[in-house]
Design a protein around this motif. Structure first.
Motif, PDB file in Angstrom:
ATOM      1  N   ASN A  98      26.348  34.363  40.635  1.00 51.54           N
ATOM      2  CA  ASN A  98      25.768  34.595  42.115  1.00 51.54           C
ATOM      3  C   ASN A  98      24.229  34.358  42.254  1.00 51.54           C
ATOM      4  O   ASN A  98      23.556  33.659  43.085  1.00 51.54           O
ATOM      5  CB  ASN A  98      25.969  35.957  42.635  1.00 51.54           C
ATOM      6  CG  ASN A  98      27.192  36.396  43.223  1.00 51.54           C
ATOM      7  OD1 ASN A  98      27.819  35.463  43.629  1.00 51.54           O
ATOM      8  ND2 ASN A  98      27.736  37.589  43.268  1.00 51.54           N
TER       9      ASN A  98
ATOM     10  N   GLU B  15      40.030  35.121  37.462  1.00 51.82           N
ATOM     11  CA  GLU B  15      40.100  36.533  37.182  1.00 51.82           C
ATOM     12  C   GLU B  15      40.715  37.518  38.231  1.00 51.82           C
ATOM     13  O   GLU B  15      41.348  38.383  37.911  1.00 51.82           O
ATOM     14  CB  GLU B  15      38.592  36.864  37.248  1.00 51.82           C
ATOM     15  CG  GLU B  15      38.264  38.465  36.885  1.00 51.82           C
ATOM     16  CD  GLU B  15      38.759  38.770  35.106  1.00 51.82           C
ATOM     17  OE1 GLU B  15      38.852  39.713  34.899  1.00 51.82           O
ATOM     18  OE2 GLU B  15      39.070  37.611  34.462  1.00 51.82           O
TER      19      GLU B  15
ATOM     20  N   LYS C 152      31.951  29.194  40.508  1.00 54.21           N
ATOM     21  CA  LYS C 152      32.314  30.557  40.945  1.00 54.21           C
ATOM     22  C   LYS C 152      33.785  30.590  41.693  1.00 54.21           C
ATOM     23  O   LYS C 152      34.512  31.684  41.227  1.00 54.21           O
ATOM     24  CB  LYS C 152      31.376  31.000  42.275  1.00 54.21           C
ATOM     25  CG  LYS C 152      31.488  32.520  42.510  1.00 54.21           C
ATOM     26  CD  LYS C 152      30.574  32.883  43.669  1.00 54.21           C
ATOM     27  CE  LYS C 152      31.110  34.365  44.240  1.00 54.21           C
ATOM     28  NZ  LYS C 152      29.897  34.613  45.345  1.00 54.21           N
TER      29      LYS C 152
ATOM     30  N   CYS D 187      36.591  33.154  39.761  1.00 54.20           N
ATOM     31  CA  CYS D 187      36.967  34.174  40.582  1.00 54.20           C
ATOM     32  C   CYS D 187      38.490  34.413  41.097  1.00 54.20           C
ATOM     33  O   CYS D 187      39.143  35.014  40.790  1.00 54.20           O
ATOM     34  CB  CYS D 187      36.069  34.562  41.818  1.00 54.20           C
ATOM     35  SG  CYS D 187      34.426  35.035  41.487  1.00 54.20           S
TER      36      CYS D 187
ATOM     37  N   PHE E 190      37.336  39.708  43.279  1.00 53.19           N
ATOM     38  CA  PHE E 190      37.364  38.419  42.940  1.00 53.19           C
ATOM     39  C   PHE E 190      37.861  37.313  43.592  1.00 53.19           C
ATOM     40  O   PHE E 190      37.525  36.211  43.825  1.00 53.19           O
ATOM     41  CB  PHE E 190      37.924  38.629  41.300  1.00 53.19           C
ATOM     42  CG  PHE E 190      36.767  39.031  40.189  1.00 53.19           C
ATOM     43  CD1 PHE E 190      35.883  38.140  39.608  1.00 53.19           C
ATOM     44  CD2 PHE E 190      36.899  40.301  40.135  1.00 53.19           C
ATOM     45  CE1 PHE E 190      35.019  38.602  38.638  1.00 53.19           C
ATOM     46  CE2 PHE E 190      35.869  40.977  38.978  1.00 53.19           C
ATOM     47  CZ  PHE E 190      34.840  40.062  38.540  1.00 53.19           C
TER      48      PHE E 190
ATOM     49  N   ALA F  96      35.847  36.654  46.329  1.00 54.15           N
ATOM     50  CA  ALA F  96      34.645  36.136  46.084  1.00 54.15           C
ATOM     51  C   ALA F  96      35.179  34.487  45.969  1.00 54.15           C
ATOM     52  O   ALA F  96      34.332  33.550  46.257  1.00 54.15           O
ATOM     53  CB  ALA F  96      34.051  36.474  44.926  1.00 54.15           C
TER      54      ALA F  96
ATOM     55  N   CYS G 138      27.736  31.410  32.221  1.00 55.91           N
ATOM     56  CA  CYS G 138      28.935  31.689  32.920  1.00 55.91           C
ATOM     57  C   CYS G 138      30.141  30.995  32.658  1.00 55.91           C
ATOM     58  O   CYS G 138      31.102  31.622  32.365  1.00 55.91           O
ATOM     59  CB  CYS G 138      28.628  31.740  34.560  1.00 55.91           C
ATOM     60  SG  CYS G 138      27.471  32.982  35.200  1.00 55.91           S
TER      61      CYS G 138
ATOM     62  N   ASP H 288      32.403  41.285  35.154  1.00 55.80           N
ATOM     63  CA  ASP H 288      31.618  41.710  36.601  1.00 55.80           C
ATOM     64  C   ASP H 288      30.129  41.193  36.250  1.00 55.80           C
ATOM     65  O   ASP H 288      29.511  40.806  37.265  1.00 55.80           O
ATOM     66  CB  ASP H 288      31.537  43.110  36.483  1.00 55.80           C
ATOM     67  CG  ASP H 288      32.812  43.758  37.201  1.00 55.80           C
ATOM     68  OD1 ASP H 288      33.547  43.036  37.840  1.00 55.80           O
ATOM     69  OD2 ASP H 288      32.888  45.090  36.699  1.00 55.80           O
TER      70      ASP H 288
ATOM     71  N   LEU I 223      30.169  37.518  37.347  1.00 56.92           N
ATOM     72  CA  LEU I 223      30.091  37.272  38.611  1.00 56.92           C
ATOM     73  C   LEU I 223      28.465  37.630  39.163  1.00 56.92           C
ATOM     74  O   LEU I 223      28.198  36.694  40.003  1.00 56.92           O
ATOM     75  CB  LEU I 223      30.898  38.424  39.320  1.00 56.92           C
ATOM     76  CG  LEU I 223      31.102  38.357  41.049  1.00 56.92           C
ATOM     77  CD1 LEU I 223      31.392  36.999  41.654  1.00 56.92           C
ATOM     78  CD2 LEU I 223      32.066  39.484  41.379  1.00 56.92           C
TER      79      LEU I 223
END
Length: 282
Positions: free
Chosen positions: A89, A120, A113, A117, A135, A138, A42, A82, A85
């Motif tokens: 997770n 983004e 994360k 997010c 996002f 999140a 990621c 996507d 994300l």
């Protein structure tokens, strides 16, 4: 963080994927390693998207014979992020909470994360791309989770407000530091160290590596107001009544607790400057 280039990073991820499939370990142990793989995957994709936008997305480990996949075109940014994300997770679900600061943990994945997010979601909002709110929410949720008391994080206090910021960056063990989520560990016993970040080049025709004037001016005053250099005639005046982090970031040519390696002496470049004073960075 741990890899020198995107290329070497991607190669390591591929090798880790292949190793996971062959590992005889229990599923719980394998899931922790898989969570670490997803964390770096990621992070790698996030850095690439910021630089290139659309990218080829891969969900499986590739081999040199997978020429069609290796040379495929770019997938859309929307699909890539996507999937990022989704994968971060999954990493959060598989990783345990932090026990050692130098190993990737649930804590580190939550922080990543939040960073991914927030970037983004903001990008999508200002470029009119769908699902910006998803996002941003999140990012809010991840940061909020990490800020819960059960994780134990708070600003490092040090011995005093006048020294805490400097002390934060000179420790040799961050396992008990309440502000650090993930850190690279240094161990002199195995020749694992770091260059001193404060570089003061002294001597004839010395060159200085230091903070720019613009950066120094960005530090607020002690009251939280923007810095105004009206009436300032010396470096000493410039450093008076400023955000305490400024004095803890630079070395000054004046005797006192923030002299550091200059030991109260002016740096050699001072002789070339009008007024004979200079502030070099920490």
């Amino acid at each position: 963080m741990l890899f020198r280039s995107h290329h070497s990073h991607s190669c390591c991820i591929i090798r880790l994927n292949l190793g996971y499939e062959k590992s005889p370990e229990t599923e719980i142990v394998k899931q922790q390693y898989a969570g670490e793989i997803l964390f770096f995957k990621c992070m790698d994709y996030f850095n690439k998207v910021r630089k290139y936008g659309d990218l080829p997305w891969y969900d499986t480990a590739l081999t040199p014979s997978d020429t069609e996949e290796l040379y495929k075109g770019r997938d859309s940014r929307i699909l890539v992020m996507d999937n990022v994300l989704r994968d971060i997770n999954q990493a959060i679900a598989w990783l345990p909470k932090k026990t050692k600061v130098y190993r990737v943990s649930k804590d580190a994945a939550l922080a990543l994360k939040a960073r991914i997010c927030l970037f983004e979601g903001t990008y999508r909002r200002y470029h009119n791309i769908e699902n910006d709110t998803k996002f941003l929410q999140a990012a809010y949720d991840a940061a909020g989770e990490l800020m819960k008391s059960e994780y134990g994080y708070k600003l490092y206090e040090g011995t005093s407000p006048a020294t805490a910021y400097h002390e934060l960056f000179i420790q040799d063990n961050y396992n008990t530091n309440t502000e650090v989520i993930l850190s690279k560990e240094y161990d002199p016993k195995v020749d694992k160290g770091n260059n001193v970040t404060r570089q003061l080049r002294l001597g004839e025709m010395a060159q200085m590596m230091g903070m720019s004037k613009d950066c120094a001016d960005d530090y607020l005053t002690i009251t939280g107001q923007p810095y105004d250099q009206t009436g300032v005639t010396s470096v000493k005046d410039e450093l008076e009544n400023r955000d305490p982090r400024l004095l803890q970031t630079i070395a000054t040519p004046y005797a006192g607790p923030y002299t550091y390696y200059l030991e109260g002496k002016r740096s050699s470049i001072s002789s070339f400057l009008e007024g004979g004073t200079h502030s070099s960075t920490g």
